[in-house]
Design an enzyme around this catalytic site. Structure first.
Site, short mmCIF file in Angstrom:
data_model
loop_
_atom_site.label_atom_id
_atom_site.label_comp_id
_atom_site.label_asym_id
_atom_site.label_seq_id
_atom_site.Cartn_x
_atom_site.Cartn_y
_atom_site.Cartn_z
N ARG A 36 60.73 13.66 100.71
CA ARG A 36 61.53 14.18 101.76
C ARG A 36 62.27 13.14 102.68
O ARG A 36 62.96 13.62 103.56
CB ARG A 36 60.91 15.37 102.62
CG ARG A 36 60.47 16.79 101.89
CD ARG A 36 61.49 17.48 101.09
NE ARG A 36 61.02 18.49 100.32
CZ ARG A 36 61.44 19.15 99.62
NH1 ARG A 36 62.79 19.25 99.28
NH2 ARG A 36 60.79 20.28 98.91
N HIS A 66 58.01 9.71 90.14
CA HIS A 66 58.86 10.66 90.50
C HIS A 66 59.58 10.15 91.70
O HIS A 66 58.86 10.03 92.62
CB HIS A 66 58.26 12.05 90.47
CG HIS A 66 59.24 13.37 90.40
ND1 HIS A 66 60.29 13.45 91.33
CD2 HIS A 66 59.12 14.34 89.59
CE1 HIS A 66 61.01 14.70 90.96
NE2 HIS A 66 60.18 15.05 90.00
N TYR A 69 63.11 13.95 96.37
CA TYR A 69 64.13 15.09 96.30
C TYR A 69 65.20 14.75 96.98
O TYR A 69 66.45 15.16 96.72
CB TYR A 69 63.57 16.26 96.82
CG TYR A 69 61.99 16.51 95.89
CD1 TYR A 69 62.35 16.79 94.87
CD2 TYR A 69 61.04 17.18 96.84
CE1 TYR A 69 61.03 17.27 93.75
CE2 TYR A 69 60.05 17.72 96.07
CZ TYR A 69 59.82 17.64 94.75
OH TYR A 69 58.94 18.10 94.03
N HIS A 106 65.56 14.12 89.34
CA HIS A 106 66.57 15.14 89.20
C HIS A 106 67.82 14.61 89.30
O HIS A 106 68.36 13.79 90.13
CB HIS A 106 66.39 16.00 90.48
CG HIS A 106 64.91 16.66 90.41
ND1 HIS A 106 64.78 17.67 91.47
CD2 HIS A 106 63.91 16.66 89.77
CE1 HIS A 106 63.37 17.97 91.39
NE2 HIS A 106 62.81 17.49 90.35
N GLU A 141 65.51 14.91 84.55
CA GLU A 141 64.55 16.08 84.48
C GLU A 141 65.59 17.23 84.16
O GLU A 141 66.33 17.46 84.82
CB GLU A 141 63.71 16.34 85.74
CG GLU A 141 62.91 17.34 85.63
CD GLU A 141 61.73 17.53 86.71
OE1 GLU A 141 61.09 18.58 86.53
OE2 GLU A 141 61.65 16.67 87.44
N ASP A 175 60.60 20.37 81.52
CA ASP A 175 59.42 21.18 82.59
C ASP A 175 59.35 22.48 81.97
O ASP A 175 60.19 23.35 81.85
CB ASP A 175 59.87 21.13 83.78
CG ASP A 175 59.01 21.78 85.02
OD1 ASP A 175 58.39 22.94 84.62
OD2 ASP A 175 58.36 21.29 85.84
N HIS A 178 60.95 24.97 84.52
CA HIS A 178 62.41 24.90 84.43
C HIS A 178 63.12 25.27 83.45
O HIS A 178 64.08 26.15 83.34
CB HIS A 178 62.69 23.54 84.58
CG HIS A 178 62.20 22.86 85.87
ND1 HIS A 178 62.65 21.47 86.29
CD2 HIS A 178 61.69 23.45 87.09
CE1 HIS A 178 62.21 21.12 87.37
NE2 HIS A 178 61.36 22.34 88.04
N HIS A 210 56.46 18.25 82.10
CA HIS A 210 55.90 18.82 83.13
C HIS A 210 55.40 20.06 82.85
O HIS A 210 56.13 21.02 82.18
CB HIS A 210 56.82 18.97 84.53
CG HIS A 210 57.05 17.66 85.03
ND1 HIS A 210 58.07 17.59 85.72
CD2 HIS A 210 56.68 16.63 84.99
CE1 HIS A 210 58.32 16.52 86.23
NE2 HIS A 210 57.38 15.80 85.95
N ASP A 223 62.96 28.28 90.17
CA ASP A 223 62.07 27.09 90.15
C ASP A 223 60.76 27.50 90.74
O ASP A 223 60.72 26.94 92.04
CB ASP A 223 62.58 25.78 90.25
CG ASP A 223 61.78 24.61 90.12
OD1 ASP A 223 60.34 24.96 89.64
OD2 ASP A 223 61.56 23.33 90.76
N HIS A 225 56.85 27.41 90.59
CA HIS A 225 55.73 27.19 89.51
C HIS A 225 54.67 28.05 89.65
O HIS A 225 54.25 28.53 90.92
CB HIS A 225 55.41 25.70 89.73
CG HIS A 225 56.15 24.76 89.26
ND1 HIS A 225 56.11 23.40 89.45
CD2 HIS A 225 57.49 24.66 89.03
CE1 HIS A 225 57.23 22.69 88.99
NE2 HIS A 225 58.03 23.34 88.82
N GLU A 255 52.18 20.29 87.41
CA GLU A 255 52.69 20.35 88.87
C GLU A 255 52.36 21.59 89.21
O GLU A 255 53.15 22.24 89.95
CB GLU A 255 54.27 20.28 88.77
CG GLU A 255 54.61 18.97 88.43
CD GLU A 255 56.07 18.70 88.40
OE1 GLU A 255 56.67 17.59 88.85
OE2 GLU A 255 57.07 19.51 88.17
#
Length: 279
Positions: A36, A66, A69, A106, A141, A175, A178, A210, A223, A225, A255
């Site tokens: 973040r 990864h 974000y 992403h 992704e 994913d 996703h 993923h 999204d 999970h 994840e």
């Protein structure tokens, strides 16, 4: 196949490898920096050397980084777009040093500019930083398609890749959650989903997965999970996903929202269902 989970490198790469070994994983995924924020922790060569030695000793497969974000390569604001480009370029160099072959990112959100503008901006950002001889591959992704996300459809991923000057250094990470959210029926027809991906993008670009169940239904564009068998895809369908020949030798990372003991159990289950199918 190499099964793993998303782990923290806050205590160093070697510590993360040891944690992976403790849950019988042979790969793992981690954030390149605060997911973040923009700060990156300095790499220590001694730690990197220890991690590489452990990975080799325990026959690890490819490790997957990864990107944070905060990266948005489709951002309308020039400052945000430049941050994405500069951060990803810096992380490519850091991961080269750590001998990490893949960085998942992403693609971005167009935030009202329109899909075509978003795709063009993403491609421009990548063209500015990618080099033919780079050792780290960027994996776009596939997204659930929430809001203004780019990458919820295979055609969008293909459109980005088609605009690249050096497409050979770009792959895809899919994913399961996703895909389900985006409307691809991994529950009833994963082979059909893979065939569509091959037709549109090319299955040779699939470099990582993923692996997650989903709290939201097919086509929800959400999204959310879930742990394996505790969502709407279900363990039986996810077992069939793992048994797909196209996934052989890929790093497949959980994840799911559990703790380390949950990862251990899920990895054991993943090994069991693939062993039964002689994968």
């Amino acid at each position: 196949m190499y099964f793993g989970a998303h782990l923290s490198i806050s205590k160093g790469f070697a510590s993360a490898v040891r944690e992976a070994i403790s849950i019988e994983a042979r790969t793992f995924q981690f954030f390149t920096r605060n997911p973040r924020g923009g700060q990156a922790k300095a790499l220590k060569q001694e730690d990197l050397d220890q991690a590489i030695e452990l990975r080799e000793a325990h026959q690890f497969g490819p490790i997957v980084a990864h990107a944070p974000y905060t990266i948005n390569m489709a951002a309308p604001k020039e400052e945000t777009w430049n941050f994405a480009r500069q951060t990803l370029a810096a992380d490519i160099e850091r991961m080269r040093q750590a001998k990490i072959p893949y960085i998942v990112v992403h693609p971005g959100s167009h935030v009202g500019q329109g899909l075509e503008v978003g795709i063009e901006k993403i491609a421009k950002a990548l063209n500015d930083i990618l080099k033919p001889d780079q050792e780290v591959m960027i994996l776009l992704e596939g997204m659930a398609g929430a809001g203004s996300e780019v990458g919820g459809r295979f055609e969008e991923l293909a459109a980005i890749i088609e605009r690249l000057d050096v497409p050979e250094v770009v792959g895809v990470c899919l994913d399961t959650c996703h895909l389900f959210g985006a409307g691809y029926d991994v529950q009833e027809n994963f082979q059909g989903v893979l065939q569509e991906f091959d037709d549109v993008v090319g299955v040779e670009r699939l470099k990582a997965m993923h692996f997650n169940d989903s709290l939201q239904p097919l086509g929800s564009r959400k999204d959310r999970h879930a742990m394996i068998g505790q969502g709407l895809i279900g363990a039986e369908a996810l077992a069939k996903v793992l048994q797909a020949p196209a996934l052989r030798n890929l790093p497949i990372n959980l994840e799911t929202p559990g703790e380390i003991d949950d990862y251990r159990r899920e990895i054991a289950w993943m090994k069991e269902v693939t062993a039964e199918a002689k994968i």
